[in-house]
Design an enzyme around this catalytic site. Sequence first.
Site, PDB file in Angstrom:
ATOM      1  N   ASP A  58       0.851  -1.191   0.000  1.00 23.42           N
ATOM      2  CA  ASP A  58       0.000   0.000   0.000  1.00 23.42           C
ATOM      3  C   ASP A  58       0.892   1.249   0.000  1.00 23.42           C
ATOM      4  O   ASP A  58       2.107   1.158   0.190  1.00 23.42           O
ATOM      5  CB  ASP A  58      -0.896  -0.054   1.251  1.00 23.42           C
ATOM      6  CG  ASP A  58      -2.026   0.952   1.182  1.00 23.42           C
ATOM      7  OD1 ASP A  58      -2.356   1.411   0.067  1.00 23.42           O
ATOM      8  OD2 ASP A  58      -2.582   1.288   2.239  1.00 23.42           O
ATOM      9  N   GLU A 113       2.662   4.812  -4.152  1.00 24.40           N
ATOM     10  CA  GLU A 113       2.708   5.720  -5.328  1.00 24.40           C
ATOM     11  C   GLU A 113       4.062   6.419  -5.416  1.00 24.40           C
ATOM     12  O   GLU A 113       4.481   6.703  -6.543  1.00 24.40           O
ATOM     13  CB  GLU A 113       1.570   6.738  -5.251  1.00 24.40           C
ATOM     14  CG  GLU A 113       0.174   6.139  -5.365  1.00 24.40           C
ATOM     15  CD  GLU A 113      -0.220   5.276  -4.173  1.00 24.40           C
ATOM     16  OE1 GLU A 113       0.258   5.570  -3.054  1.00 24.40           O
ATOM     17  OE2 GLU A 113      -0.959   4.306  -4.359  1.00 24.40           O
ATOM     18  N   ASP A 115      -9.313   3.467  -2.468  1.00 28.24           N
ATOM     19  CA  ASP A 115     -10.298   3.952  -1.479  1.00 28.24           C
ATOM     20  C   ASP A 115     -11.545   4.513  -2.153  1.00 28.24           C
ATOM     21  O   ASP A 115     -11.853   5.709  -2.063  1.00 28.24           O
ATOM     22  CB  ASP A 115      -9.646   5.035  -0.608  1.00 28.24           C
ATOM     23  CG  ASP A 115      -8.423   4.517   0.131  1.00 28.24           C
ATOM     24  OD1 ASP A 115      -8.240   3.282   0.196  1.00 28.24           O
ATOM     25  OD2 ASP A 115      -7.645   5.335   0.639  1.00 28.24           O
TER      26      ASP A 115
HETATM   27  C1  GLC Z   1      -4.926   3.395   2.571  1.00 29.11           C
HETATM   28  C2  GLC Z   1      -5.375   2.143   1.812  1.00 29.11           C
HETATM   29  C3  GLC Z   1      -6.431   1.415   2.600  1.00 29.11           C
HETATM   30  C4  GLC Z   1      -5.881   1.083   3.984  1.00 29.11           C
HETATM   31  C5  GLC Z   1      -5.421   2.337   4.686  1.00 29.11           C
HETATM   32  C6  GLC Z   1      -4.766   2.039   6.041  1.00 29.11           C
HETATM   33  O1  GLC Z   1      -5.968   4.305   2.606  1.00 29.11           O
HETATM   34  O2  GLC Z   1      -5.826   2.466   0.527  1.00 29.11           O
HETATM   35  O3  GLC Z   1      -6.817   0.250   1.929  1.00 29.11           O
HETATM   36  O4  GLC Z   1      -6.879   0.450   4.739  1.00 29.11           O
HETATM   37  O5  GLC Z   1      -4.502   3.041   3.880  1.00 29.11           O
HETATM   38  O6  GLC Z   1      -3.656   1.225   5.888  1.00 29.11           O
END
Ligand code: GLC
Length: 772
Positions: A391, A394, A470
């Site tokens: 995650d 980017e 998200d």
């Molecule tokens: C980001 C991710 C989401 C995750 C959050 C906390 O917003 O896109 O999926 O739950 O971070 O880690």
Amino acid sequence: MSNISKTSQSPEKCLKAESSFQGGYFQFKQLELEIKFLAADLVQIDWKYPVPPVPYGIIAQDWPMVETTFEQRQNEWIISSSKLKVLVSQEGSITFYTTDGQLLREELPPQRQGQQWLHQAKLQLEEHIYGLGERAAPLNLRTSPNTDEPPRSYQMWNYDMGGRYGPGADPLYLCIPLYLGLHAQGSYLIFYENPYRATFSFKDVARAEFEGGALRYYVASGEPAQLLKRYTELTGRPVLPPYWAFGYHQSRWGYETEEVIRSVAQGFITHNLPLSAIHLDIDCQNGFRAFTIDPDRFPKLANFSQELKERGVRLVTIINPGVKAERNRKLFEEGIAQDIFCKGEDGKLILAPVWPGMCAFPDFTNPQARHWWSRQYEYLLDLGIAGFWHDMNEPGVFTLWGDATLPTVTQHAMEGRGGDHREAHNVYGLLQAQAGYEALRNYQPELRPFIVSRAGWAGLQRYAWTWTGDIDITWQALAQTIPTVLNMGLSGIPYTGPDIGGFKGDPTAELYLRWFQMASFLPFCRTHSANNAKPRTPWSYGEPTLSIVRKFLKLRYSLLPYFYTLAWEANQTGYPLIRPLFWLDNEDRRLWDVEDSFLVGNALMVCPILKPEKRSRRVLVPKGHWYHFWDDQVLEGKCEIELDAPLEQIPLLVRAGSILPMETGQRLILHIYPLIEGYSQGYLYSDAKDGYGDWRLDTFTLAREEEGLELIRSEQGNYDFPYSEIELYLHGMKLQQVWVDGEEITDFSPEKLVCCLFNKVRLIVELMIVDS
Ligand code: GLC
């Protein structure tokens, strides 16, 4: 980005043109051009630039010989293969024709100003445009909000949506500078091998403006399927995931302890719901640090992961790329000692805040950094973690203003040749995925890696899955998922899916249910939500939601052989699992804009409900005959009809001529949907469901013989047939007499029979479908 002015540099007059290996070389007054055929239907176009791209997207460097010719006409040169003609004008415009004279694409001479490039091509009146990676946009990217207004523009700059986005948001997390043009004269694909920030728009012309880098691109011609084949030959075929990855994944930001997760897993058993994986978000970490587990909340993770595995449930953990900048912590100290982290022009570490606080960022464009990063997975693998969820890659950072990523002046190794974040940004997530993939391959060579990555670029399909980030909790966001997933598939990324129900907040029971029904047919089937959402499991909403979700989950699990076979096909060809309707008939223009239904492979058409309180919907059906999945009624395609969609189902159609492999336990069920004329066919790919051992492919073909029908099975590969029995389920016909490998069977019902592995089944049937 500033618009490139009229005074910018164009190639100007051609001074010299000569044939070169499988192509041509052109010296214009201002620019140089090299054209090279890599295959008869794939050309590399290279407007020469002193610093060539680092080939992060490209995997195939050696291509077999292609026969080409080079000829000069009055004011132009023509380079041709058996499939494609490329015309280069005196001024540097390039036009692509099929060999039978269909105009595919007409490019204007490129323009350059400083480090920027402007590349434009005239679009045909009816031309539709698809691709660009992950977009919260209509399926046809040329669709304008209003014809008088400027076209939508699409940024190439992987971007963290920061918790929420809906239709129209741009850019998203995973941009790919690739698009597919479809018009009356044919279709083509263009991929720019340039990861710099860029802006694309499509009105009368397709405009691509790059902030820097080289103008090197690839143009392929052919049907959409062939385009994906060529593109993934160039950038790599999608990985074949382990079988369990196609099961259902339950996730939530907010599963804070082992106990909570145990009770979620138990809920699936109690409620008789299949489950394949649970995802651990940042709450499992020690202070949100990468590669850590909180010892108080997950004291015995190795035992716990084993306990879950015995119940068929895998654990997947989140990994963010930022490493908390803190002295006396091994990860940070080691990264400093080995010079792994990104620095600024002044040689100082670049630090930025993410979940754990101020972080340093590994420079994944440095092979040593990738290698170092890949060694870190071992700790979690030893604890029995089966997959990883990358995650914030980017990379996304928390800023109150400005671009929420690393500064553009951040320096990057770019495999040794040097560069800055303007070039490295869009490939950052791709290279992290490469490092993760290598970690898993090295550590557990007998298993296939499962990685989900939020960001990526061309080639991510070689290493990882992704999800759509998200997404909002709205009906519009639910509807947006279809074009987003379709355009991802057309961009070479076949494995994706949304947070079922949306990310932040609480969907109504109806929205959650309709979302679930749709996602049951997408490659990545995962419920995930933010930490402020109420727990979201199939039983959270009570009845009738629970029973309906159960029905769809069970349907999904029975379809796993079909999904797995499609994954094998994707691995062989690059075809997405989820396809737009025009995949079946790109001459039917009504299908070019359909973004409220999708195909799973070529056999299944899924028509989700995308609005509240709807109990029926219009469906545009491609040509051919189609069976209603729920009641076997047959309809003739090339029509638009209203189909029922009570809460407990969505319209599902099966294309006549398909043999759909499904399973229940040890029994393979071949659902046979015959055509009036012609043969029906289906495939089944099997292996040990993971790893790199033997495999087999069974092909089932139902053909008409003088007396009745014949179902023939042929096989390739060495893996033992994995089912103990086969059920033949006949749709649209009634069974009257049957012989399995020459022996008559009397124990059958009008619609089905059960037998062992066969080579040939002869069937006498009464056909129920009528010729129209
Ligand atoms: C980001 C991710 C989401 C995750 C959050 C906390 O917003 O896109 O999926 O739950 O971070 O880690």
